[in-house]
Design a protein around this motif. Sequence first.
Motif, PDB file in Angstrom:
ATOM      1  N   MET A  73      -2.538   5.859  -3.419  1.00 53.14           N
ATOM      2  CA  MET A  73      -3.855   5.523  -3.963  1.00 53.14           C
ATOM      3  C   MET A  73      -3.744   4.763  -5.281  1.00 53.14           C
ATOM      4  O   MET A  73      -4.535   3.850  -5.558  1.00 53.14           O
ATOM      5  CB  MET A  73      -4.671   6.800  -4.178  1.00 53.14           C
ATOM      6  CG  MET A  73      -5.115   7.479  -2.903  1.00 53.14           C
ATOM      7  SD  MET A  73      -6.028   9.020  -3.239  1.00 53.14           S
ATOM      8  CE  MET A  73      -7.465   8.386  -4.114  1.00 53.14           C
ATOM      9  N   GLY A  74      -2.767   5.142  -6.101  1.00 52.79           N
ATOM     10  CA  GLY A  74      -2.623   4.469  -7.384  1.00 52.79           C
ATOM     11  C   GLY A  74      -2.032   3.085  -7.289  1.00 52.79           C
ATOM     12  O   GLY A  74      -2.276   2.245  -8.162  1.00 52.79           O
ATOM     13  N   ARG A  75      -1.276   2.823  -6.224  1.00 53.74           N
ATOM     14  CA  ARG A  75      -0.590   1.533  -6.102  1.00 53.74           C
ATOM     15  C   ARG A  75      -1.256   0.571  -5.134  1.00 53.74           C
ATOM     16  O   ARG A  75      -0.965  -0.619  -5.161  1.00 53.74           O
ATOM     17  CB  ARG A  75       0.860   1.785  -5.634  1.00 53.74           C
ATOM     18  CG  ARG A  75       1.697   2.611  -6.573  1.00 53.74           C
ATOM     19  CD  ARG A  75       1.997   1.861  -7.856  1.00 53.74           C
ATOM     20  NE  ARG A  75       2.842   0.714  -7.593  1.00 53.74           N
ATOM     21  CZ  ARG A  75       2.914  -0.374  -8.355  1.00 53.74           C
ATOM     22  NH1 ARG A  75       2.134  -0.459  -9.418  1.00 53.74           N
ATOM     23  NH2 ARG A  75       3.722  -1.362  -8.063  1.00 53.74           N
ATOM     24  N   ASN A  76      -2.155   1.068  -4.300  1.00 53.18           N
ATOM     25  CA  ASN A  76      -2.744   0.216  -3.274  1.00 53.18           C
ATOM     26  C   ASN A  76      -4.249   0.471  -3.207  1.00 53.18           C
ATOM     27  O   ASN A  76      -4.684   1.608  -3.015  1.00 53.18           O
ATOM     28  CB  ASN A  76      -2.084   0.513  -1.915  1.00 53.18           C
ATOM     29  CG  ASN A  76      -2.519  -0.462  -0.834  1.00 53.18           C
ATOM     30  OD1 ASN A  76      -3.606  -0.337  -0.294  1.00 53.18           O
ATOM     31  ND2 ASN A  76      -1.665  -1.424  -0.528  1.00 53.18           N
ATOM     32  N   GLU A  77      -5.034  -0.592  -3.340  1.00 51.18           N
ATOM     33  CA  GLU A  77      -6.490  -0.465  -3.357  1.00 51.18           C
ATOM     34  C   GLU A  77      -7.040  -0.018  -2.006  1.00 51.18           C
ATOM     35  O   GLU A  77      -7.983   0.781  -1.939  1.00 51.18           O
ATOM     36  CB  GLU A  77      -7.119  -1.806  -3.752  1.00 51.18           C
ATOM     37  CG  GLU A  77      -8.631  -1.777  -3.880  1.00 51.18           C
ATOM     38  CD  GLU A  77      -9.108  -0.915  -5.034  1.00 51.18           C
ATOM     39  OE1 GLU A  77     -10.295  -0.555  -5.042  1.00 51.18           O
ATOM     40  OE2 GLU A  77      -8.291  -0.595  -5.921  1.00 51.18           O
TER      41      GLU A  77
END
Length: 276
Positions: A104-108
């Motif tokens: 979640m933090g690295r991919n929208e």
Amino acid sequence: MTATDLRPSRVEPAAVPAPARLRRRWLRAGLPALAFLILLAAAWQLMSVLLDSVLVPGVGEIGSELVEIVADGSFAEQLGITVLRVALGFALAFVVAVAVGLAMGRNEIARRFFEPAVLLGLTIPGLVWALLCVIWFGIELVNPVAAVALSSAPPLVLTVYQGVRSVDPDLLEMAYVYRFSRATRLRRLWLPALAPSLFAGARLGLSLGWKVIVLVEVFGMSSGVGYQLNNAFAAQNVAAVLAWTLLFAVVMAVLEYGVLQGLERRASRWRKAVSV
């Protein structure tokens, strides 16, 4: 003689022996907590005397029940069963939360995909998870493990996601420039950077897991601390209910002060070294 010679010399503080520092640290950490516990016990005893009711037993009666529970070995046996269930459920939740939070933090797209599930998980009360798992899985081991995992995973995912978003972009750029492998990035960059978020999420997840496991054991299990609490409630033994509750709280305190805080200090030593 120069201006440097005229400056007052710096007086170094006398070195304090390590045992003395350790005792001083324990006193600073333990005395306020001990004072609170004494005040709480005194207030409870005063309330028990004023109300003079079997529903509010005195400190002595609760202490007698507590000693009896520990002496006959039932506490250690039932606690071991409950701790195993919580450990398995929390381990499952932790692994899933780290993977989903990183995604979640690295991919929208991953963030938008998992966000409804996290919000839904944060909204559903632990009582609902306990009831559903009892209905779905009965008295099998998967029942408490699934209930603990479902209740602990959403706050863990949220804290990991927030930790990922707060990582210094320069570190990510450095890892890209030096072409670190994914395993190296996870071990050398992500885990140290996410340590504060992981410990914060672990505390929240464990607290929710402990609450849910009691509900599961009350409603659908024939062993564990929650089952013993239910038996004491059915017998209208308020002193036993409070004794089991206090022992449960002691275990949580041991986990916090004896395990989590020690691991957190060990994981954050590199921050202190960098700041020196």
